[in-house]
Design an enzyme around this catalytic site. Structure first.
Site, PDB file in Angstrom:
ATOM      1  N   HIS A  69      -1.752  -2.252  -9.718  1.00 34.49           N
ATOM      2  CA  HIS A  69      -2.803  -1.668  -8.887  1.00 34.49           C
ATOM      3  C   HIS A  69      -4.007  -2.601  -8.864  1.00 34.49           C
ATOM      4  CE1 HIS A  69      -5.657   1.269  -7.279  1.00 34.49           C
ATOM      5  NE2 HIS A  69      -4.580   1.861  -6.812  1.00 34.49           N
ATOM      6  N   ASP A 103       2.802   5.858  -6.544  1.00 37.86           N
ATOM      7  CA  ASP A 103       3.946   5.759  -5.642  1.00 37.86           C
ATOM      8  C   ASP A 103       5.284   5.767  -6.381  1.00 37.86           C
ATOM      9  OD1 ASP A 103       2.488   5.658  -3.236  1.00 37.86           O
ATOM     10  OD2 ASP A 103       1.964   3.577  -3.663  1.00 37.86           O
ATOM     11  N   HIS A 153       0.882  -1.188   0.000  1.00 42.48           N
ATOM     12  CA  HIS A 153       0.000   0.000   0.000  1.00 42.48           C
ATOM     13  C   HIS A 153       0.911   1.227   0.000  1.00 42.48           C
ATOM     14  CE1 HIS A 153      -3.483   2.424   0.627  1.00 42.48           C
ATOM     15  NE2 HIS A 153      -3.751   2.167   1.897  1.00 42.48           N
TER      16      HIS A 153
HETATM   17  C1  LIG Z   1      -0.837  -3.236  -5.855  1.00 43.69           C
HETATM   18  C2  LIG Z   1      -0.857  -4.754  -5.865  1.00 43.69           C
HETATM   19  C3  LIG Z   1      -0.794  -5.229  -4.415  1.00 43.69           C
HETATM   20  C4  LIG Z   1      -2.165  -5.197  -6.514  1.00 43.69           C
HETATM   21  O1  LIG Z   1      -2.258  -6.540  -6.296  1.00 43.69           O
HETATM   22  P1  LIG Z   1      -3.387  -7.493  -6.903  1.00 43.69           P
HETATM   23  O2  LIG Z   1      -4.526  -6.730  -7.449  1.00 43.69           O
HETATM   24  O3  LIG Z   1      -3.684  -8.493  -5.840  1.00 43.69           O
HETATM   25  O4  LIG Z   1      -2.673  -8.141  -8.134  1.00 43.69           O
HETATM   26  P2  LIG Z   1      -1.611  -9.299  -8.052  1.00 43.69           P
HETATM   27  O5  LIG Z   1      -0.569  -9.004  -7.031  1.00 43.69           O
HETATM   28  O6  LIG Z   1      -2.344 -10.603  -7.922  1.00 43.69           O
HETATM   29  O7  LIG Z   1      -0.962  -9.186  -9.487  1.00 43.69           O
HETATM   30  C5  LIG Z   1      -1.497  -9.763 -10.674  1.00 43.69           C
HETATM   31  C6  LIG Z   1      -0.334 -10.253 -11.515  1.00 43.69           C
HETATM   32  O8  LIG Z   1       0.509  -9.120 -11.847  1.00 43.69           O
HETATM   33  C7  LIG Z   1       1.798  -9.318 -11.287  1.00 43.69           C
HETATM   34  N1  LIG Z   1       2.205  -8.041 -10.674  1.00 43.69           N
HETATM   35  C8  LIG Z   1       1.392  -7.141 -10.096  1.00 43.69           C
HETATM   36  N2  LIG Z   1       2.104  -6.133  -9.617  1.00 43.69           N
HETATM   37  C9  LIG Z   1       3.387  -6.417  -9.896  1.00 43.69           C
HETATM   38  C10 LIG Z   1       4.583  -5.756  -9.642  1.00 43.69           C
HETATM   39  N3  LIG Z   1       4.586  -4.579  -8.971  1.00 43.69           N
HETATM   40  N4  LIG Z   1       5.732  -6.294 -10.041  1.00 43.69           N
HETATM   41  C11 LIG Z   1       5.737  -7.469 -10.700  1.00 43.69           C
HETATM   42  N5  LIG Z   1       4.619  -8.164 -10.975  1.00 43.69           N
HETATM   43  C12 LIG Z   1       3.460  -7.638 -10.568  1.00 43.69           C
HETATM   44  C13 LIG Z   1       1.631 -10.357 -10.194  1.00 43.69           C
HETATM   45  O9  LIG Z   1       2.825 -11.046  -9.945  1.00 43.69           O
HETATM   46  C14 LIG Z   1       0.562 -11.238 -10.780  1.00 43.69           C
HETATM   47  O10 LIG Z   1       1.150 -12.063 -11.739  1.00 43.69           O
HETATM   48  P3  LIG Z   1       0.653 -13.583 -11.914  1.00 43.69           P
HETATM   49  O11 LIG Z   1      -0.790 -13.465 -12.313  1.00 43.69           O
HETATM   50  O12 LIG Z   1       1.554 -14.100 -12.960  1.00 43.69           O
HETATM   51  O13 LIG Z   1       0.827 -14.226 -10.586  1.00 43.69           O
HETATM   52  C15 LIG Z   1       0.329  -5.312  -6.672  1.00 43.69           C
HETATM   53  O14 LIG Z   1       0.280  -4.807  -7.978  1.00 43.69           O
HETATM   54  C16 LIG Z   1       1.654  -4.999  -6.012  1.00 43.69           C
HETATM   55  O15 LIG Z   1       2.091  -5.725  -5.116  1.00 43.69           O
HETATM   56  N6  LIG Z   1       2.354  -3.901  -6.453  1.00 43.69           N
HETATM   57  C17 LIG Z   1       3.594  -3.514  -5.851  1.00 43.69           C
HETATM   58  C18 LIG Z   1       3.347  -2.717  -4.588  1.00 43.69           C
HETATM   59  C19 LIG Z   1       2.787  -1.354  -4.882  1.00 43.69           C
HETATM   60  O16 LIG Z   1       3.279  -0.624  -5.726  1.00 43.69           O
HETATM   61  N7  LIG Z   1       1.759  -0.984  -4.103  1.00 43.69           N
HETATM   62  C20 LIG Z   1       1.123   0.306  -4.227  1.00 43.69           C
HETATM   63  C21 LIG Z   1      -0.249   0.152  -4.817  1.00 43.69           C
HETATM   64  S1  LIG Z   1      -0.986   1.729  -5.135  1.00 43.69           S
END
Ligand SMILES: CC(C)(COP(=O)(O)OP(=O)(O)OC[C@H]1O[C@@H](n2cnc3c(N)ncnc32)[C@H](O)[C@@H]1OP(=O)(O)O)[C@@H](O)C(=O)NCCC(=O)NCCS
Length: 374
Positions: free
Chosen positions: A264, A317, A225
């Site tokens: 996201h 971010d 987050h």
């Molecule tokens: C924001 C976040 C938690 C959203 O998560 P989510 O909706 O649950 O989506 P997921 O984490 O399941 O991601 C879906 C796919 O994209 C990939 N992905 C998503 N964000 C990624 C990232 N930042 N880097 C690499 N791969 C990523 C995941 O590995 C997943 O791949 P898969 O389907 O092959 O397993 C996730 O994108 C993330 O962890 N981002 C990094 C942290 C971040 O920047 N947070 C601020 C959010 S505003």
């Protein structure tokens, strides 16, 4: 032993509509605060106007804005006990600014005679107090970390300029002030994100605003987050130079490491806030010089590889990390600055939740063992 094997109904409540709000709407490529598009607000409204809009519900007229600003300025100073607490805990071994901020906000509830009062009138006052006090906590904490005397608030400065002033003891440039002011507007609100939802769950029990905000700060700290703005910059510093990006990214993909500041839960075609902050940050960095633009060059290459190879866009971010770094803001204060903005959205949601008088209590699908005998 029998076990159920059904998958939970929703992982992480993805795609679930968990309630109604009149504060903000998050859509693909469109973010709206109380009817106003974010790019309109970023260009034309100062942060105090955005805060008023979120908390009160309409655009302030000149007299309302002036009274609101005066009220905030009047609440900037902290009780002595809170200043002493900041001095004591900011330098403790392993102290993390987000934890210091969370502890002090919780402690401030003790000094507030209205702490237990969840009427709208009391909560409007507490919202303004927290909005004013959080930059002071951040400033005092940074003063302690840097070993300088506590810098008192400057009543002649607006919200963003005063925040930078208290952190450094130096009057910020108009450009730095503008960039931070816009970043606060971009960060102010985002419907049922994790920290806001946490605050609504707490408020849904009719618990007090300081408690709900304390819980929200704890939720925002996580790297999935708000903590991502710090982690994104830590990653760029680790990459170090444009020529290292290819190998860094190849290794990250090979090890399935998450790249912080990308992806996201809602925005799958890009976060509308990211290009706004990126453009402003890059412009400010260009005026500062190559030591600041360097990180935008590294970041833009990371961004291109993420888009080309994974079709994953940066969230707000990512440019925030590079932008705050260019302005000289210490990395561990990036998420606290996010708090300084999001306090407005949290308080608006706590007010909205308390008005519903409705407990938030979903149900879980049980997937554990059954029919065991003790
Ligand atoms: C924001 C976040 C938690 C959203 O998560 P989510 O909706 O649950 O989506 P997921 O984490 O399941 O991601 C879906 C796919 O994209 C990939 N992905 C998503 N964000 C990624 C990232 N930042 N880097 C690499 N791969 C990523 C995941 O590995 C997943 O791949 P898969 O389907 O092959 O397993 C996730 O994108 C993330 O962890 N981002 C990094 C942290 C971040 O920047 N947070 C601020 C959010 S505003």
């Amino acid at each position: 032993m029998t076990t159920t094997t059904a998958a939970p109904k929703s992982q992480g409540l993805a795609g679930v509509t968990a309630g109604e709000t009149a504060i903000c709407s998050v859509g693909q490529g469109k973010l709206v605060y109380r009817g106003y598009a974010i790019d309109d607000l970023a260009e034309h409204a100062c942060f105090e106007e955005t805060a008023f809009l979120l908390l009160v519900g309409h655009k302030p007229d000149a007299a309302e804005l002036s009274a609101f600003k005066d009220e905030i300025v009047g609440y900037r100073r902290l009780p002595v006990g809170a200043v002493n607490l900041i001095k004591e805990i900011s330098k403790a071994p392993g102290a993390v600014p987000m934890d210091v901020l969370r502890t002090v906000v919780s402690y401030l509830g003790q000094f507030d005679p209205n702490c237990q009062d969840i009427s709208p009138a009391a909560e409007q006052t507490k919202s303004r107090q927290l909005l004013a006090q959080i930059p002071t906590i951040i400033g005092h904490m940074q003063n302690v970390i840097d070993g300088r005397d506590i810098v008192e608030p400057d009543d002649s400065l607006g919200h963003a300029a005063n925040l930078l002033w208290m952190m450094t003891g130096q009057k910020p440039s108009d450009e730095s002030t503008k960039v931070v002011d816009v970043s606060l507007t971009l960060y102010a609100e985002h419907d049922f994100n994790a920290s806001t939802f946490a605050s609504r769950v707490i408020a849904g029990t009719n618990a007090d605003m300081h408690g709900a905000v304390t819980g929200a700060i704890a939720a925002l700290k996580g790297p999935l987050h708000g903590g991502a703005n710090e982690k994104a910059m830590d990653m760029l510093l680790e990459v170090g130079a444009v020529e290292n990006v290819d190998s860094y990214m190849a290794n990250a993909f090979a090890t399935k490491a998450k790249i912080m500041g990308f992806g996201h839960r809602v925005y799958k075609q890009g976060d509308h806030r990211a290009p706004i902050l990126h453009a402003l940050g890059r412009e400010a960095a260009e005026k500062i010089g190559p030591e600041a633009t360097k990180w935008f060059d590294v970041g833009e290459k990371v961004q291109k590889i993420m888009l080309d190879e994974k079709d994953i866009h940066p969230n707000v971010d990512f440019p925030c990390g590079m932008t705050y770094y260019a302005l000289g803001i210490p990395v561990p204060q990036y998420t606290p600055l996010f708090v300084a903005a999001r306090i407005t959205g949290w308080c608006a949601h706590i007010l909205e939740q308390h008005a519903t008088q409705k407990l938030i209590r979903p149900i879980a699908e049980y997937v554990g063992p059954e029919n065991l005998k003790w």
